[in-house]
Design an enzyme around this catalytic site. Structure first.
Site, PDB file in Angstrom:
ATOM      1  N   HIS A  39       0.843  -1.191   0.000  1.00 56.06           N
ATOM      2  CA  HIS A  39       0.000   0.000   0.000  1.00 56.06           C
ATOM      3  C   HIS A  39       0.887   1.253   0.000  1.00 56.06           C
ATOM      4  O   HIS A  39       2.051   1.184   0.393  1.00 56.06           O
ATOM      5  CB  HIS A  39      -0.860   0.046   1.278  1.00 56.06           C
ATOM      6  CG  HIS A  39      -2.007  -0.912   1.293  1.00 56.06           C
ATOM      7  ND1 HIS A  39      -2.163  -1.851   2.283  1.00 56.06           N
ATOM      8  CD2 HIS A  39      -3.081  -1.060   0.469  1.00 56.06           C
ATOM      9  CE1 HIS A  39      -3.284  -2.550   2.057  1.00 56.06           C
ATOM     10  NE2 HIS A  39      -3.846  -2.088   0.963  1.00 56.06           N
ATOM     11  N   CYS A  94      -2.799   0.502   9.613  1.00 61.91           N
ATOM     12  CA  CYS A  94      -3.839  -0.420   9.115  1.00 61.91           C
ATOM     13  C   CYS A  94      -4.868  -0.764  10.171  1.00 61.91           C
ATOM     14  O   CYS A  94      -5.998  -1.117   9.857  1.00 61.91           O
ATOM     15  CB  CYS A  94      -3.219  -1.741   8.661  1.00 61.91           C
ATOM     16  SG  CYS A  94      -1.649  -1.604   7.889  1.00 61.91           S
TER      17      CYS A  94
HETATM   18  C1  CIR Z   1      -3.653  -7.619   3.501  1.00 63.85           C
HETATM   19  O1  CIR Z   1      -2.800  -8.117   2.754  1.00 63.85           O
HETATM   20  O2  CIR Z   1      -4.665  -7.073   3.065  1.00 63.85           O
HETATM   21  C2  CIR Z   1      -3.431  -7.699   4.987  1.00 63.85           C
HETATM   22  N1  CIR Z   1      -2.791  -8.937   5.307  1.00 63.85           N
HETATM   23  C3  CIR Z   1      -2.606  -6.523   5.464  1.00 63.85           C
HETATM   24  C4  CIR Z   1      -3.314  -5.214   5.283  1.00 63.85           C
HETATM   25  C5  CIR Z   1      -2.494  -4.061   5.698  1.00 63.85           C
HETATM   26  N2  CIR Z   1      -3.266  -2.867   5.614  1.00 63.85           N
HETATM   27  C6  CIR Z   1      -2.757  -1.670   5.380  1.00 63.85           C
HETATM   28  O3  CIR Z   1      -1.579  -1.552   5.056  1.00 63.85           O
HETATM   29  N3  CIR Z   1      -3.573  -0.639   5.425  1.00 63.85           N
END
Ligand code: CIR
Length: 258
Positions: free
Chosen positions: A166, A253
């Site tokens: 991201h 996140c």
């Molecule tokens: C994913 O791959 O969607 C989750 N394991 C991690 C999400 C991390 N979210 C973020 O960076 N906002």
């Protein structure tokens, strides 16, 4: 400066061990330890002077504690996302009722198919919102996102990216023109005008710090980043996010801050 009054978090679920992983970091999340780390995360946020809404775990969605990806909450509008990751596509449906407690219906907008967008790709700098064109936020999603912002008195622009999951995996704004940047974002023309602090490759995970009302929360165990943030003059709190890191989850996140 008090900018945020509210934070929404969602408790991790037992299935967190099945969350999506890029394989960048070793290990499988331990549910019990993830819960403890989540408790500490909530406590740290409370110290920043925000009201924390804690939503219950969603057992059928392993990644649902990464609530940041389900919406973007700006001063003028709430934008409900449409995750690019298939297994996360339905998660936003479970945040809408909570958002309705904070935003009137005409200030809630939705990213629609075939657009995809995840909140982790969005970085707020004052009235402007950068959106990373990642594998999770497609061209149509970025276009819809910026159109919505403009209808509600904000501006937005797309940041091209190739390497990171991201946008905020590698770049985070700490207010006062200060930015933490790692990897591909160090040379990104979009961020030339900011006072960038370079995050060394061996601590790249810690580029994902959050500024909450003049306090910066830094992940525990990254001494170079912690020192750099302290040297910038910020009060620092550290929180251990090692269980979330195993599946690419960072500090930002785990919450929606608004
Ligand atoms: C994913 O791959 O969607 C989750 N394991 C991690 C999400 C991390 N979210 C973020 O960076 N906002």
């Amino acid at each position: 400066m008090k900018k945020f009054n509210n934070v929404i978090v969602r408790r991790p679920c037992k299935a967190i061990s099945e969350g999506i992983t890029s394989g960048t970091f070793e290990g499988t999340p331990d549910y019990e330890n993830a819960l403890k780390q989540h408790d500490a995360y909530i406590e740290a946020l409370k110290k920043c002077g925000v009201e924390v809404t804690v939503l219950p775990a969603l057992d059928e969605f392993p990644d649902s504690c990464f609530v940041e990806d389900t919406a973007v909450l700006t001063p003028n509008v709430a934008i409900i996302s449409r995750p690019g990751a298939e297994s996360r596509r339905e998660e936003p449906n479970y945040i809408v009722d909570t958002i309705k407690k904070f935003y009137p219906e005409d200030k809630i907008e939705y990213i629609k198919a075939p657009g995809t967008m995840e909140g982790g790709d969005v970085m707020m700098v004052g009235n402007h919102f950068y959106i990373g064109a990642s594998d999770r936020s497609n061209e149509e999603g970025c276009k819809q996102f910026i159109e919505i912002l403009e209808r509600h008195g904000h501006t937005g622009s797309v940041v091209e990216m190739k390497e990171m999951l991201h946008l905020k995996t590698g770049v985070n704004y700490l207010e006062n023109n200060n930015m933490l940047a790692a990897g591909e974002f160090l040379t990104s023309p979009d961020f030339e005008k900011y006072n960038k602090t370079e995050i060394p490759a061996d601590e790249a995970y810690a580029a994902n710090c959050i500024w909450v009302n003049d306090i910066v929360i830094v992940p525990e165990g990254f001494p170079k980043v912690e020192k750099a943030v302290r040297d910038m003059g910020y009060e620092v709190l550290t929180v251990d996010t090692s269980e979330y890191k195993k599946i690419d989850g960072g500090l930002s996140c785990l919450s929606l801050r608004f």
